[in-house]
Design a protein around this motif. Structure first.
Motif, PDB file in Angstrom:
ATOM      1  N   LEU A 113      -5.601  24.029 -14.664  1.00 16.41           N
ATOM      2  CA  LEU A 113      -4.221  23.142 -13.540  1.00 16.41           C
ATOM      3  C   LEU A 113      -5.345  24.282 -12.378  1.00 16.41           C
ATOM      4  N   THR A 114      -5.285  26.213 -12.169  1.00 19.32           N
ATOM      5  CA  THR A 114      -5.350  26.892 -11.052  1.00 19.32           C
ATOM      6  C   THR A 114      -7.298  25.807 -10.853  1.00 19.32           C
ATOM      7  N   ARG A 115      -7.888  26.017 -11.765  1.00 23.72           N
ATOM      8  CA  ARG A 115      -9.058  25.941 -11.880  1.00 23.72           C
ATOM      9  C   ARG A 115      -9.438  24.301 -11.118  1.00 23.72           C
ATOM     10  N   ILE A 116      -8.547  22.852 -10.973  1.00 19.98           N
ATOM     11  CA  ILE A 116      -8.661  22.325 -10.648  1.00 19.98           C
ATOM     12  C   ILE A 116      -8.227  22.389  -9.289  1.00 19.98           C
ATOM     13  N   ALA A 117      -7.152  22.665  -8.744  1.00 19.34           N
ATOM     14  CA  ALA A 117      -7.415  23.313  -7.393  1.00 19.34           C
ATOM     15  C   ALA A 117      -8.055  23.802  -6.809  1.00 19.34           C
ATOM     16  N   GLN A 118      -8.769  24.497  -7.425  1.00 22.40           N
ATOM     17  CA  GLN A 118      -9.314  25.576  -6.507  1.00 22.40           C
ATOM     18  C   GLN A 118     -11.071  24.632  -6.121  1.00 22.40           C
ATOM     19  N   LYS A 119     -11.223  24.166  -7.096  1.00 23.60           N
ATOM     20  CA  LYS A 119     -12.294  23.561  -6.820  1.00 23.60           C
ATOM     21  C   LYS A 119     -11.877  21.579  -6.408  1.00 23.60           C
ATOM     22  N   ALA A 120     -11.063  21.973  -6.301  1.00 20.52           N
ATOM     23  CA  ALA A 120     -10.495  20.572  -5.410  1.00 20.52           C
ATOM     24  C   ALA A 120     -11.068  20.861  -3.339  1.00 20.52           C
ATOM     25  N   ALA A 121     -10.507  22.252  -3.244  1.00 14.05           N
ATOM     26  CA  ALA A 121     -10.903  22.639  -2.140  1.00 14.05           C
ATOM     27  C   ALA A 121     -11.803  23.547  -2.127  1.00 14.05           C
ATOM     28  N   ALA A 122     -12.889  24.032  -3.454  1.00 15.23           N
ATOM     29  CA  ALA A 122     -13.831  24.188  -2.920  1.00 15.23           C
ATOM     30  C   ALA A 122     -15.074  22.686  -2.161  1.00 15.23           C
ATOM     31  N   SER A 123     -14.496  21.791  -2.467  1.00 20.93           N
ATOM     32  CA  SER A 123     -15.026  20.463  -2.835  1.00 20.93           C
ATOM     33  C   SER A 123     -15.090  19.810  -1.289  1.00 20.93           C
ATOM     34  N   ASN A 124     -14.264  20.665  -0.599  1.00 24.55           N
ATOM     35  CA  ASN A 124     -13.100  19.523   0.891  1.00 24.55           C
ATOM     36  C   ASN A 124     -12.104  18.414   0.683  1.00 24.55           C
ATOM     37  N   LYS A 125     -11.246  17.884  -0.900  1.00 29.47           N
ATOM     38  CA  LYS A 125     -10.694  17.130  -1.267  1.00 29.47           C
ATOM     39  C   LYS A 125      -9.179  18.102  -2.037  1.00 29.47           C
ATOM     40  N   LEU A 126      -8.600  17.093  -2.152  1.00 26.09           N
ATOM     41  CA  LEU A 126      -6.841  16.908  -1.614  1.00 26.09           C
ATOM     42  C   LEU A 126      -6.297  17.228  -3.159  1.00 26.09           C
ATOM     43  N   ALA A 127      -5.705  17.879  -3.741  1.00 27.95           N
ATOM     44  CA  ALA A 127      -5.367  18.307  -5.067  1.00 27.95           C
ATOM     45  C   ALA A 127      -3.409  17.606  -5.009  1.00 27.95           C
ATOM     46  N   GLY A 128      -3.304  17.042  -6.344  1.00 30.17           N
ATOM     47  CA  GLY A 128      -2.401  16.863  -6.594  1.00 30.17           C
ATOM     48  C   GLY A 128      -1.064  16.500  -7.795  1.00 30.17           C
ATOM     49  N   ILE A 129      -0.369  16.574  -7.719  1.00 28.85           N
ATOM     50  CA  ILE A 129      -0.071  16.960  -9.379  1.00 28.85           C
ATOM     51  C   ILE A 129       1.589  16.388  -9.427  1.00 28.85           C
ATOM     52  N   TYR A 130       1.779  16.006 -10.299  1.00 28.90           N
ATOM     53  CA  TYR A 130       3.329  15.386 -11.086  1.00 28.90           C
ATOM     54  C   TYR A 130       4.016  16.306 -11.121  1.00 28.90           C
ATOM     55  N   ALA A 131       5.708  17.156 -11.168  1.00 29.85           N
ATOM     56  CA  ALA A 131       6.174  18.425 -11.323  1.00 29.85           C
ATOM     57  C   ALA A 131       7.450  17.263 -12.064  1.00 29.85           C
ATOM     58  N   PRO A 132       7.016  17.921 -13.022  1.00 33.08           N
ATOM     59  CA  PRO A 132       8.743  17.730 -13.583  1.00 33.08           C
ATOM     60  C   PRO A 132      10.307  18.394 -12.964  1.00 33.08           C
ATOM     61  N   ASN A 133      10.005  19.010 -12.396  1.00 35.20           N
ATOM     62  CA  ASN A 133      11.162  20.072 -11.615  1.00 35.20           C
ATOM     63  C   ASN A 133      10.679  21.197 -10.140  1.00 35.20           C
ATOM     64  N   SER A 134      11.703  21.260  -9.549  1.00 32.29           N
ATOM     65  CA  SER A 134      11.972  21.796  -8.178  1.00 32.29           C
ATOM     66  C   SER A 134      11.012  23.243  -8.849  1.00 32.29           C
ATOM     67  N   ALA A 135      11.483  24.069  -9.659  1.00 31.31           N
ATOM     68  CA  ALA A 135      11.169  25.494 -10.211  1.00 31.31           C
ATOM     69  C   ALA A 135       9.511  25.244 -10.463  1.00 31.31           C
ATOM     70  N   PHE A 136       8.827  23.904 -11.377  1.00 32.56           N
ATOM     71  CA  PHE A 136       7.425  24.059 -11.313  1.00 32.56           C
ATOM     72  C   PHE A 136       7.196  23.452  -9.719  1.00 32.56           C
ATOM     73  N   ALA A 137       7.616  22.490  -9.113  1.00 28.77           N
ATOM     74  CA  ALA A 137       6.601  21.927  -7.909  1.00 28.77           C
ATOM     75  C   ALA A 137       6.319  23.100  -7.265  1.00 28.77           C
ATOM     76  N   LYS A 138       7.799  23.997  -7.203  1.00 22.21           N
ATOM     77  CA  LYS A 138       6.838  25.727  -6.251  1.00 22.21           C
ATOM     78  C   LYS A 138       5.625  26.335  -7.039  1.00 22.21           C
ATOM     79  N   ARG A 139       5.653  25.684  -7.986  1.00 21.47           N
ATOM     80  CA  ARG A 139       4.639  27.204  -9.111  1.00 21.47           C
ATOM     81  C   ARG A 139       3.077  26.478  -8.534  1.00 21.47           C
ATOM     82  N   TYR A 140       3.234  24.825  -8.328  1.00 26.68           N
ATOM     83  CA  TYR A 140       2.120  24.534  -8.059  1.00 26.68           C
ATOM     84  C   TYR A 140       1.724  24.002  -6.737  1.00 26.68           C
ATOM     85  N   ASN A 141       2.715  24.507  -5.849  1.00 26.70           N
ATOM     86  CA  ASN A 141       2.616  24.756  -4.543  1.00 26.70           C
ATOM     87  C   ASN A 141       1.774  25.731  -4.556  1.00 26.70           C
ATOM     88  N   ALA A 142       2.004  26.348  -5.262  1.00 25.16           N
ATOM     89  CA  ALA A 142       1.701  27.924  -4.842  1.00 25.16           C
ATOM     90  C   ALA A 142      -0.116  27.934  -5.957  1.00 25.16           C
TER      91      ALA A 142
END
Length: 255
Positions: A198-227
């Motif tokens: 998942l980290t690589r997906i976000a990094q590759k999207a940023a490197a391509s000037n594209k956006l990265a989104g994700i479904y978060a099952p709860n707030s704790a993981f939403a914060k983690r994905y945001n980081a």
């Protein structure tokens, strides 16, 4: 358009979206009034239909929020319909190849980027009237296409998918991704094993000037994905909001 969904995400802002699976209009109206930044309606696994998203987009926009639609697998014609109804973004599941991404982009964008047919129902313009060209010249940038990355095939083709013209970003379904990553051993969106990819997906999207989104099952993981770098995050679902609210009230009663 200075505060559009596209502008906010491209500027690096985090957008938190509600997730609507139940097509009842009164429930959707109430969810739209909550503190989320946007509302996503799910046609893939939720009960939403073309009729409910047409009605629902109006409700969401009346609440002053962007409307996002997740279409069923392979229904790229529905992506064009959602845009005609006024959707600000569309999420397409199971984009496993460049061919899938190109077909999705073609349905999302007007020429010369794609092949979307003219017929915007909620654009407040009519054929040939003043303003038509302004909509045409800006809408490809203002309506976002998110290709879902949720299989090993998609992960392996990620660089090529991100390079497709007309794909604005990727969106991860962590439950399906966990099934693929574990070779069918578990459906666990909270699995530690998927954090690295998942980290690589976000990094590759940023490197391509594209956006990265994700479904978060709860707030704790939403914060983690945001980081990790995900800026468009959908949180839980309407069924979860009902359950969490009822549980909190009952617990407070019993204390």
């Amino acid at each position: 358009m200075s505060h559009s969904l596209a502008t906010r995400l491209r500027s690096g802002e985090t957008v938190r979206s509600a997730w609507s699976t139940i097509s009842d209009p009164l429930l959707l109206e109430n969810i739209s009034a909550l503190g989320f930044d946007a509302v996503t309606m799910d046609m893939q696994h939720g009960s939403h239909t073309e009729a409910s998203i047409c009605q629902g987009i109006g409700m969401i926009k009346a609440a002053g929020k962007p409307a996002i639609v997740r279409i069923p697998v392979g229904r790229f014609d529905t992506a064009s319909r959602a845009l005609d109804f006024g959707a600000n973004a569309v999420i397409a599941p199971m984009i496993n190849s460049v061919d899938d991404a190109q077909a999705f982009a073609a349905a999302m964008k007007y020429p010369p980027v794609g092949e979307r047919s003219w017929g915007p129902l909620r654009s407040d313009i009519s054929y040939g009237q003043a303003g038509s060209n302004e909509y045409l010249l800006t809408v490809n940038q203002e309506t976002l296409s998110f290709a879902m990355i949720e299989t090993r095939a998609a992960y392996e083709a990620l660089d090529d998918i991100l390079a497709v013209r007309g794909i604005d970003g990727v969106f991860v379904g962590p439950a399906d991704f966990s099934i693929a990553w574990s070779n069918g051993r578990e459906a666990n969106p909270l699995s530690e094993d998927i954090v690295e990819p998942l980290t690589r997906i976000a990094q590759k999207a940023a490197a391509s000037n594209k956006l990265a989104g994700i479904y978060a099952p709860n707030s704790a993981f939403a914060k983690r994905y945001n980081a990790l770098g995900f800026r468009f995050i959908t949180l839980a679902s309407d069924r979860g909001y009902l359950a969490a609210g009822a549980s909190a009230m009952l617990k407070a009663w019993d204390e």
